[in-house]
Design an enzyme around this catalytic site. Structure first.
Site, PDB file in Angstrom:
ATOM      1  N   SER A 291       0.809  -1.220   0.000  1.00 22.69           N
ATOM      2  CA  SER A 291       0.000   0.000   0.000  1.00 22.69           C
ATOM      3  C   SER A 291       0.841   1.269   0.000  1.00 22.69           C
ATOM      4  CB  SER A 291      -0.907   0.026   1.241  1.00 22.69           C
ATOM      5  OG  SER A 291      -1.812  -1.046   1.237  1.00 22.69           O
TER       6      SER A 291
ATOM      7  N   HIS B 224      -7.553   0.094   6.060  1.00 23.06           N
ATOM      8  CA  HIS B 224      -7.101  -1.263   6.381  1.00 23.06           C
ATOM      9  C   HIS B 224      -7.141  -1.548   7.883  1.00 23.06           C
ATOM     10  CE1 HIS B 224      -6.152  -2.432   2.349  1.00 23.06           C
ATOM     11  NE2 HIS B 224      -5.408  -1.356   2.155  1.00 23.06           N
TER      12      HIS B 224
END
Length: 434
Positions: A290, A365
């Site tokens: 990410s 997340h």
């Protein structure tokens, strides 16, 4: 009075009155289904024929003039208060709910009668969100429209589809257009992302079958990926997916601006994990590669954190690739930048110490039960990667037996799940020396 910033482009009084009459006709909702569809089509055509200022006036007209009538709400509320505890209470409660129901919803709902009505409303809200930045009087309409879209796009209505190189070309073109994390540079690039060691899943709504709402790109590997350029290398050999024990989610893209605030990304990941586990029983590790899109913005707000982490370059220099081309400098900055990124993920909050994480990807997340697993130095060497996070990337890991505990701790206490390595990096440098 409903006006516009650019008076020369504003609707005339006569045009506003004509629009008002058209909206009142829709709010009345007279006639049957055929009449409703015809009204919705005419109203949509009117809206689409307006310029940007005219559309803002259109939406403001709905916001200010088609809400609940205050006198009717006051009367119904008084009747309800008087009926509490009596057999008439429930009837009075229903009357109060009816009085509080605005005509805005009746107007907006009429667009559902059109074949492309749901997509029209999603695009209309995208316009509304732009205008809302400078016109807070539109907030009431936005709240009502967001509420309706949240109901219409409930995850129970969505369909998960795996997209492949053999999917319709028009749909593949939209993937190229909508990719928001790592630009798809060519059809060859896209084909690489759809190869046998890759998977791409998207959520669709039955009323928008040709429009992916959100999609996730997955790489099947045997390691925790740490560099996105290596992961997306079109010339790299195709990995034997039968040997894969790790699934890397390296890009998650929301495609519809008008659905901002309507959350279904967490359900997408859960469904994708279930699908992958069914097809590849050997998969044990589920993680992301990410970006940290807010890192440079956070440093810009408090530049002193650079010196505190031991970084001796300016924000401007760090935001370009020039420093990384110097191998000695790149080696010297490795530990300081890892410390900076760890501190950012552990401590940077939106709206103060008690707020959620500053980084939007981190919020997503962590809010889904992942933990911060590993930082990747020079994990994204693109211009965008340096501009937003000095080339840094992060792996969030979804350990299936920890997700619920992580999610509950984050939601109730704001506790951020982190590997011991990253947590150690996030400590003040003085503590590390002791």
């Amino acid at each position: 009075m409903i006006g516009a910033e650019r008076g020369d482009a504003a609707l005339s009084a006569r045009e506003l009155e004509r629009l008002r009459a058209q909206l009142k006709e829709c709010a009345a909702g007279l006639g049957g289904e055929v009449s409703a569809r015809a009204r919705a089509v005419r109203l949509a055509q009117t809206y689409l024929g307006l310029d940007d200022v005219g559309r803002q006036q259109f939406l403001k007209l709905i916001a200010l003039e088609f809400g609940p009538r205050p006198e009717a709400v006051a009367e119904a509320h008084a009747a309800y208060q008087a009926a509490v505890g009596s057999p008439a209470q429930w009837k009075a409660e229903a009357a109060l709910r009816g009085a509080m129901r605005s005509s805005r919803i009746r107007i907006l709902t009429q667009f559902n009668a059109m074949p492309q009505g749901v997509k029209f409303l999603v695009d209309l809200r995208a316009d509304l969100l732009r205008y809302l930045e400078n016109d807070r009087e539109l907030a009431v309409l936005d709240r009502e429209l967001e509420s309706r879209l949240s109901a219409w796009f409930d995850v129970g209505f969505l369909e998960l589809q795996r997209l492949t190189w053999h999917s319709p070309a028009a749909l593949l073109e939209k993937l190229i257009e909508y990719e928001a994390v790592h630009e798809i540079r060519s059809w060859t690039d896209l084909k690489n992302r759809l190869d046998s060691d890759r998977r791409l899943y998207a959520f669709f709504h039955p009323r928008m079958p040709d429009e992916p709402l959100i999609f996730v790109e997955v790489a099947l590997t045997d390691e925790l990926a740490g560099n996105v350029q290596a992961l997306l290398d079109e010339h790299a050999p195709v990995f034997d997916h039968r040997k894969a024990d790790t699934a890397i989610f390296y890009s998650i893209s929301n495609t519809q601006v008008g659905l901002r605030g309507v959350s279904f990304g967490n359900f997408l990941l859960k469904r994708v994990i279930d699908d992958l586990k069914r097809d590849f029983p050997k998969l044990e590790n589920f993680a992301t590669l990410s970006p940290m899109p807010g890192l440079a913005a956070w440093v810009r707000k408090q530049p002193e954190v650079l010196a505190e982490a031991g970084v001796d370059l300016s924000l401007e220099t760090l935001s370009t690739a020039s420093w990384a081309d110097d191998k000695a400098q790149a080696r010297a900055l490795r530990e300081p930048l890892l410390r900076l990124a760890a501190r950012y993920l552990a401590q940077a909050k939106r709206g103060g110490d008690g707020g959620p994480p500053f980084d939007p990807v981190s919020r997503f997340h962590l809010g889904n039960g992942a933990r911060v697993e590993r930082l990747n130095y020079l994990g994204d060497c693109s211009a965008k990667g340096f501009r937003q996070s000095f080339g840094m990337m992060v792996n969030y890991r979804y350990a299936l037996d920890e997700i619920e505990d992580n999610l509950e701790a984050f939601a109730s206490e704001g506790r951020i799940a982190m590997s011991s390595t990253v947590r150690r990096l996030a400590r003040p440098r003085a503590v590390e020396k002791t």
